[in-house]
Enzyme design. Structure first.
Site, PDB file in Angstrom:
ATOM      1  N   PHE A 139      -0.391 -10.443 -10.191  1.00 30.39           N
ATOM      2  CA  PHE A 139      -1.853 -10.388 -10.221  1.00 30.39           C
ATOM      3  C   PHE A 139      -2.269  -9.823 -11.562  1.00 30.39           C
ATOM      4  CE2 PHE A 139      -6.082  -8.691  -9.643  1.00 30.39           C
ATOM      5  CZ  PHE A 139      -6.711  -9.728  -8.993  1.00 30.39           C
ATOM      6  N   ASP A 224       1.849  -5.507 -17.665  1.00 31.31           N
ATOM      7  CA  ASP A 224       0.564  -5.206 -17.049  1.00 31.31           C
ATOM      8  C   ASP A 224       0.756  -3.935 -16.219  1.00 31.31           C
ATOM      9  OD1 ASP A 224      -1.611  -4.979 -15.352  1.00 31.31           O
ATOM     10  OD2 ASP A 224      -1.819  -7.126 -15.025  1.00 31.31           O
ATOM     11  N   LYS A 253      -7.348   0.471 -14.026  1.00 31.34           N
ATOM     12  CA  LYS A 253      -7.649   1.165 -12.769  1.00 31.34           C
ATOM     13  C   LYS A 253      -7.835   2.693 -12.855  1.00 31.34           C
ATOM     14  CE  LYS A 253      -6.517  -2.242  -9.355  1.00 31.34           C
ATOM     15  NZ  LYS A 253      -5.961  -3.495  -9.860  1.00 31.34           N
TER      16      LYS A 253
HETATM   17  C1  LIG Z   1      -6.342  -4.762 -10.411  1.00 30.11           C
HETATM   18  C2  LIG Z   1      -5.415  -5.402 -11.358  1.00 30.11           C
HETATM   19  C3  LIG Z   1      -5.871  -6.206 -12.418  1.00 30.11           C
HETATM   20  C4  LIG Z   1      -7.323  -6.568 -12.597  1.00 30.11           C
HETATM   21  O1  LIG Z   1      -8.097  -5.470 -12.903  1.00 30.11           O
HETATM   22  P1  LIG Z   1      -9.708  -5.594 -12.826  1.00 30.11           P
HETATM   23  O2  LIG Z   1     -10.177  -4.283 -13.338  1.00 30.11           O
HETATM   24  O3  LIG Z   1     -10.066  -5.858 -11.413  1.00 30.11           O
HETATM   25  O4  LIG Z   1     -10.093  -6.720 -13.714  1.00 30.11           O
HETATM   26  C5  LIG Z   1      -4.938  -6.702 -13.301  1.00 30.11           C
HETATM   27  N1  LIG Z   1      -3.628  -6.443 -13.145  1.00 30.11           N
HETATM   28  C6  LIG Z   1      -3.157  -5.691 -12.144  1.00 30.11           C
HETATM   29  C7  LIG Z   1      -1.690  -5.420 -12.046  1.00 30.11           C
HETATM   30  C8  LIG Z   1      -4.028  -5.157 -11.202  1.00 30.11           C
HETATM   31  O5  LIG Z   1      -3.554  -4.433 -10.177  1.00 30.11           O
END
Ligand SMILES: *Cc1c(COP(=O)(O)O)cnc(C)c1O
Length: 402
Positions: A139, A224, A253
């Protein structure tokens, strides 16, 4: 307002991307707790999906935000910003990155990472290197490019055509990755521990193999760390569990404890591809967001919250594994630190989640059968001890009735 009135108003005016939300509206929080508008107290074991790392209304964060708001909130990165420089410095001094750029969300930080990787090769005279390889069940966000990066069809299917030149391969399968890399590959992008798809860690050998492949084939490695970073897994960054460093990584986050912010972090050799005019953001790195971010990151470091995440995470997983012994409803407990997934043997995760809420505990569910726990990093034994018997009873009921 009463909850019913709020729900009615939401249905009338708010776009319905969340369906029937949990029937609760919070009014205030303190530490591990939130109180709803009817005065009922909840223990927060989800932290707004790995966001509220310091819990709710932590004095250091409240102080930083109120002080900065009373001075000024925004001025644009056309001017030098003290808190922006200080937060970038704190990230660099505590990570493998040399330079930082601030965005407003995880997706936006990842967009920046994708742009930076492509630009790096373009400026190196290799403009044909633009393909990005990601992992299945990953994600990376909801924008068109990060959706293309996200290896889950359910998020992508209604938005074609997506940004081209992304493909995904299975997690922990080095052969599949090696076969997918071509002279057109510019970067491999992955979460050291996948969050959204239910807490799936990469293995140690895989991460070392990926780093080696990227070195051999002149491909950038992007991590990420939006969910697994900033102490969530018991170390400041997920990659520190593996002894493998990325060329680029992203944060969001937890970084400002709930104030919107994202960060694109990179080693100098890549970061220097960005020259004046190549990238930008109106809000990104503004004084308020960076004051909040600085307060959160310095609190994580000063209050040894990574260490707490590691020890409480271990205690939490041990307690859950104790339940697993006595209840066949739990198939597996997995994760690192306070990033925990509980795989159930029956498709009742949503019901279990709703029952936890009724009993005053906020948890997350992924799909039909995974409960996800991402509590604030300040969690203490007593919070875990309070949850475990409640969770045991809920699972026992579900075992009987489903
Ligand atoms: C939540 C998340 C995102 C997206 O972040 P947003 O602030 O909602 O755009 C990207 N990568 C990972 C691993 C996430 O958990």
């Amino acid at each position: 307002m009463h909850l019913n009135e709020i729900i009615e108003m939401d249905r009338k005016y708010y776009m319905n991307t969340f369906g029937n939300r949990a029937p609760v509206c919070f009014e205030r929080g303190e530490g591990m707790y939130l109180w709803d508008i009817e005065g009922k107290r909840y223990t927060d074991l989800l932290a707004g999906i790995a966001v509220s790392a310091l819990g709710h209304s932590h004095p250091a964060l409240v102080q930083a935000i109120t002080d900065q708001a009373s001075k000024f909130i925004h001025c644009s990165s056309l001017y030098y910003i003290e808190s922006q420089a200080k937060l970038a410095g704190l990230i660099v001094e505590n990570s493998c990155a040399d330079k930082v750029f601030f965005a407003n969300s995880g997706a936006e930080a990842n967009e920046g990472a994708i742009k930076l990787a492509r630009l790096y090769y373009r400026k190196k005279g290799l403009p044909e290197k633009f393909e990005i390889i990601t992992l299945e069940k990953s994600f990376h966000g909801r924008t068109l490019a990060t959706l293309a990066a996200t290896g889950q069809e359910k998020y992508q299917k209604n938005y074609s055509p997506l940004t081209p030149k992304f493909l995904s391969v299975p997690i922990n399968d080095l052969d599949a990755l090696e076969k997918a890399i071509t002279p057109y590959t510019c970067a491999v992008m992955l979460e050291p521990i996948q969050g959204e798809s239910g807490v799936n860690p990469t293995t140690y050998d895989y991460m070392h193999g990926v780093r080696e492949l990227c070195n051999q084939k002149d491909v950038l490695l992007i991590f990420d760390e939006v969910q697994c970073g900033l102490g969530r897994t018991g170390k400041l960054f997920g990659y520190q569990h593996y002894g493998v460093e990325p060329d680029i990584f992203t944060l969001a986050k937890a970084l400002a404890g709930g104030f919107p912010i994202g960060a694109l972090c990179a080693k100098d050799f890549v970061a220097s591809a960005f020259e004046p005019g190549d990238h930008g953001s109106t809000f990104g790195g503004n004084p308020l967001a960076c004051r909040a971010g600085y307060a959160v990151l310095s609190t994580i470091l000063n209050e040894k919250l990574c260490e707490n995440s590691e020890s409480m995470g271990q205690y939490f997983m041990d307690s859950l594994n104790g339940l697993k012994k006595e209840n066949s409803m739990i198939l597996e407990v997995r994760g690192k630190g306070l990033m925990i997934g509980v795989e159930l043997s029956k498709p009742v995760a949503k019901t279990v989640n709703a029952k936890c809420l009724e009993q005053g505990f906020l948890v997350g569910s992924v799909g039909e059968s995974i409960i996800r726990l991402l509590p604030p990093l300040i969690i203490a034994k007593q919070d875990i001890d309070a949850f475990i018997p409640v969770f045991r009873d809920i699972l026992a009921q579900e075992e009987l009735h489903s």
